[in-house]
Scaffold this active site. Structure first.
Site, PDB file in Angstrom:
ATOM      1  N   GLU A  33       0.816  -1.206   0.000  1.00  0.00           N
ATOM      2  CA  GLU A  33       0.000   0.000   0.000  1.00  0.00           C
ATOM      3  C   GLU A  33       0.858   1.268   0.000  1.00  0.00           C
ATOM      4  OE1 GLU A  33      -3.722  -1.983   2.372  1.00  0.00           O
ATOM      5  OE2 GLU A  33      -2.363  -0.744   3.531  1.00  0.00           O
TER       6      GLU A  33
ATOM      7  N   CYS B 150       3.227   8.569   0.785  1.00  0.00           N
ATOM      8  CA  CYS B 150       3.839   7.699   1.788  1.00  0.00           C
ATOM      9  C   CYS B 150       3.990   6.321   1.139  1.00  0.00           C
ATOM     10  CB  CYS B 150       2.891   7.672   2.993  1.00  0.00           C
ATOM     11  SG  CYS B 150       3.370   6.528   4.261  1.00  0.00           S
TER      12      CYS B 150
ATOM     13  N   CYS C 156       6.421  -6.452   7.945  1.00  0.00           N
ATOM     14  CA  CYS C 156       7.522  -5.864   8.698  1.00  0.00           C
ATOM     15  C   CYS C 156       7.937  -6.843   9.795  1.00  0.00           C
ATOM     16  CB  CYS C 156       7.070  -4.545   9.318  1.00  0.00           C
ATOM     17  SG  CYS C 156       8.418  -3.645  10.139  1.00  0.00           S
TER      18      CYS C 156
ATOM     19  N   CYS D 209       6.355  -3.850  16.337  1.00  0.00           N
ATOM     20  CA  CYS D 209       6.028  -2.816  17.322  1.00  0.00           C
ATOM     21  C   CYS D 209       4.595  -3.066  17.809  1.00  0.00           C
ATOM     22  CB  CYS D 209       6.148  -1.426  16.692  1.00  0.00           C
ATOM     23  SG  CYS D 209       7.825  -1.048  16.155  1.00  0.00           S
TER      24      CYS D 209
ATOM     25  N   CYS E  66       1.536  -1.174  16.147  1.00  0.00           N
ATOM     26  CA  CYS E  66       1.477  -1.070  14.677  1.00  0.00           C
ATOM     27  C   CYS E  66       0.791  -2.269  14.029  1.00  0.00           C
ATOM     28  CB  CYS E  66       2.904  -0.913  14.136  1.00  0.00           C
ATOM     29  SG  CYS E  66       2.984  -0.809  12.348  1.00  0.00           S
TER      30      CYS E  66
ATOM     31  N   CYS F 257      -0.842   6.202   9.675  1.00  0.00           N
ATOM     32  CA  CYS F 257       0.368   5.532  10.161  1.00  0.00           C
ATOM     33  C   CYS F 257       0.021   4.312  10.988  1.00  0.00           C
ATOM     34  CB  CYS F 257       1.152   6.465  11.070  1.00  0.00           C
ATOM     35  SG  CYS F 257       2.010   7.732  10.197  1.00  0.00           S
TER      36      CYS F 257
END
Ligand code: SAH
Length: 342
Positions: free
Chosen positions: A89, A103, A110, A114, A117, A332
């Site tokens: 994305e 962005c 990932c 975290c 996230c 985010c």
């Protein structure tokens, strides 16, 4: 077939077809600076060479599959499919006051995990290639063109940890910055990281004028470890050394996501002020974007503002960020591969 980002192969094609260098310059400008797409670029070539260029070049690395436009602000989420079927994305941001930003993602998923996230929850699938990183910019530029917009800033704040994909990151930055291609000034590009000291140092040696953002989120080691598992390996002490080093090239952006009862107290404030002393930094206070399955809560707006005001009073350059794209899960930490593309 050669990729549109393979400059050596395109040069070989040019020579084979006896195309004048200035026609290739027009071809590249049409593609990368003017976002005119395949047909617009081919139209810049002599007629007898067009067929060869059309047959031999892959003008797209990613397939554009979906678009979601926010109903509350100027964000659009663009979903792309890689040739091996993964979805990634990118987010177009059109803040009311400012210029259009994009962005982009650097990895499928990932590995950093975290706790706040959504991308971290999906785990890591693979690194993106430089071509896949660049194609997000090429295609997004083309998508916003009919609105009379161009992509002014590019931020590596989508899926993934860019500093764990260093070579493709460097290659894509070289291409974005090179005058014959996109010609972005370093100040219009920003790379955001969880904080990987040796990679931060390599990054600022190689691209001293590209902006670096560190997702700090806490200046207390035990709190940061709970939020970001990478913090166990790369401690605050190690990061401070790198910050001192990298900030020699200019201010470092410090991102501070505010979580209620986690990192927004008095002790957290003091720790942050102590930690950043002598470091030229710009602190960005960011609101938490909630998503299903995460029970963390964001610090309310008034308290965020008070925290930011105290930082300003302590002499720090500080801004309060507002999030765009929350209603389309494009803000985010909300980017997630929602379905498998194959
Ligand atoms: N891996 C890089 C870039 C991707 S995340 C990094 O960690 O910096 C981009 C920014 O969004 C980071 O500052 C990250 O900490 C923040 N973020 C992640 N999840 C979030 C959430 N749910 N709400 C608000 N910000 C979030």
């Amino acid at each position: 077939m050669v990729s549109i980002y393979d400059t050596d192969a395109i040069e070989a094609l040019r020579i084979r077809n006896a195309v004048q260098p200035h026609r290739i310059k027009l071809f590249r400008n049409a593609l990368f600076k003017n976002a005119l797409g395949r047909a617009g670029a081919l139209a810049e070539l002599p007629e007898d060479a067009r067929g060869e260029f059309a047959r031999n070049i892959d003008f797209q690395v990613l397939e554009f599959t979906e678009r979601h436009d926010s109903e509350i602000d100027g964000a659009s989420k663009l979903v792309f499919k890689t040739t091996d079927g993964h979805l990634i994305e990118s987010v177009v941001l059109r803040p009311a006051t400012g210029r259009t930003s994009l962005c982009i993602s650097s990895q499928v998923g990932c590995a950093c995990s975290c706790s706040f996230c959504a991308t971290g929850k999906m785990g890591f699938t693979r690194n993106l290639t430089a071509d896949e990183i660049l194609d997000q910019v090429t295609q997004a530029s083309r998508i916003v063109k009919p609105e009379g917009r161009s992509i002014r800033n590019v931020v590596f704040m989508g899926m993934g940890e860019p500093l764990l994909n260093l070579e493709p990151l460097f290659q894509s930055l070289d291409f974005l910055r090179a005058a014959p291609f996109f010609n972005y000034a370093g100040s219009r590009l920003m790379v955001s990281t969880v904080g990987i000291p040796h990679a931060m140092e390599r990054f600022s040696e190689k691209h001293p004028d590209v902006q670096l953002a560190l997702s700090l989120h806490s200046a207390r080691q035990e709190v940061r470890e709970k939020l970001m598992p990478q913090a166990r390996k790369y401690t605050l002490d190690m990061l401070r050394e790198s910050l001192l080093e990298t900030s020699r090239h200019g201010k470092v952006m410090i991102e501070y996501l505010m979580l209620s009862g986690v990192n927004d107290g008095d002790e957290d404030f003091q720790a942050l002020v102590n930690y950043l002393r002598d470091i030229p930094a710009h602190i960005n206070i960011i609101p938490f974007n909630e998503y299903a399955g995460c029970n963390l809560r964001g610090t309310p707006q008034l308290e965020r503002k008070a925290f930011a005001d105290r930082l300003k009073a302590a002499g720090f350059d500080t801004t309060l960020r507002y999030s765009l794209g929350a209603d389309i899960a494009a803000a985010c930490g909300q980017l997630v591969q929602h379905k498998k593309g194959i």
